[in-house]
Design an enzyme around this catalytic site. Structure first.
Site, PDB file in Angstrom:
ATOM      1  N   HIS A 141      -5.612  -8.575   3.159  1.00  0.00           N
ATOM      2  CA  HIS A 141      -6.962  -8.003   3.221  1.00  0.00           C
ATOM      3  C   HIS A 141      -6.904  -6.494   2.986  1.00  0.00           C
ATOM      4  O   HIS A 141      -5.830  -5.880   3.044  1.00  0.00           O
ATOM      5  CB  HIS A 141      -7.552  -8.252   4.610  1.00  0.00           C
ATOM      6  N   HIS A 199      -6.260   0.196   0.995  1.00  0.00           N
ATOM      7  CA  HIS A 199      -4.988  -0.446   0.654  1.00  0.00           C
ATOM      8  C   HIS A 199      -4.923  -1.826   1.275  1.00  0.00           C
ATOM      9  O   HIS A 199      -5.681  -2.138   2.201  1.00  0.00           O
ATOM     10  CB  HIS A 199      -3.820   0.398   1.190  1.00  0.00           C
TER      11      HIS A 199
END
Ligand code: 2AM
Length: 216
Positions: free
Chosen positions: A148, A68
């Protein structure tokens, strides 16, 4: 009331759909190739104090579960700005919606391995204004620079480190540091010193992801 507190999750973010294994494989392939490169071996002491041994990056990094991209770490309401974020109009409107994330780089440090996510204008509506500026040295970086996906962490390292490592590299890039560069099949690899490796992907990897939250 304590019940209201409980409705705020551990974090909000984009959760990768259907491509979890594919992205993990890409990451593994990158690590497998990186630790065989001469330029990596030359700087191997960044990763081990026993340079007579080889470093196996696939073993070095531990899987951190479901892939995620965190937007807001809320800590069930205890984190600064958590309640405001949970009540933000964009957050409410987009909750449960599917997006396409663009992964534009892979990076490795002695602490973490991650993928850089380049957010669109629409995706930036879900990005907290203080994600970068809460790290003083990163305050002048563009909004979204910290976005990220954590792909793995070294033993004993918490995933929050991945975003800090990305910011650290982004500051060097922002300053115009060139590093040592080599070409790889997937793009240009740069070594920035102190075990910091950044692979800029020639072709971004696009992944479907659902904007949602995580409680446990
Ligand atoms: P990550 O986004 O780099 O993977 C649960 O711990 C999730 O929230 C992880 O995905 C973690 O890192 C992220 N996280 C933990 N603490 C954080 C913090 N202080 N700021 C931002 N993200 C955090």
């Amino acid at each position: 009331s304590p019940f209201e507190e409980m409705s705020i999750p551990l974090f909000f973010g984009w959760f990768l759909l259907s491509v979890q294994e594919k992205v993990k494989c890409t990451s593994m392939d990158f690590l497998k190739t990186l630790d065989t490169l001469e330029i990596f071996k030359k700087h191997m002491t960044d990763f081990t104090d026993k340079p007579e041994n080889e470093v196996d990056l696939e073993q070095y990094f531990k899987d951190k579960g479901v892939l995620h991209c965190t937007t807001k770490f809320c800590d069930y309401g205890k984190a600064k700005g958590a309640k405001e974020y949970a009540q933000n109009t964009a957050v409410k409107d987009f909750y449960g919606s599917t997006f396409e994330l663009s992964l534009t780089a892979l990076f490795v440090t002695p602490r973490t391995v991650g993928a850089k996510v380049s957010l669109t204008e629409e995706q930036l509506l879900l990005w907290p204004a203080d994600a970068e500026s809460s790290v003083p040295a990163a305050a002048s970086l563009p909004l979204g620079s910290r976005a990220h996906i954590t792909l793995g962490c070294a033993e004993g390292v918490e995933p929050v480190q991945t975003g800090l490592d990305l910011l650290d590299i982004s500051i060097l890039q922002h300053e115009g540091q060139k590093g040592e560069q080599v070409e790889m099949e997937l793009g240009q690899l740069t070594y920035f010193g102190d075990g910091r490796w950044f692979l800029s992907l020639t072709e971004p990897i696009f992944v479907p992801a659902c904007f949602s939250s995580f409680y446990m």
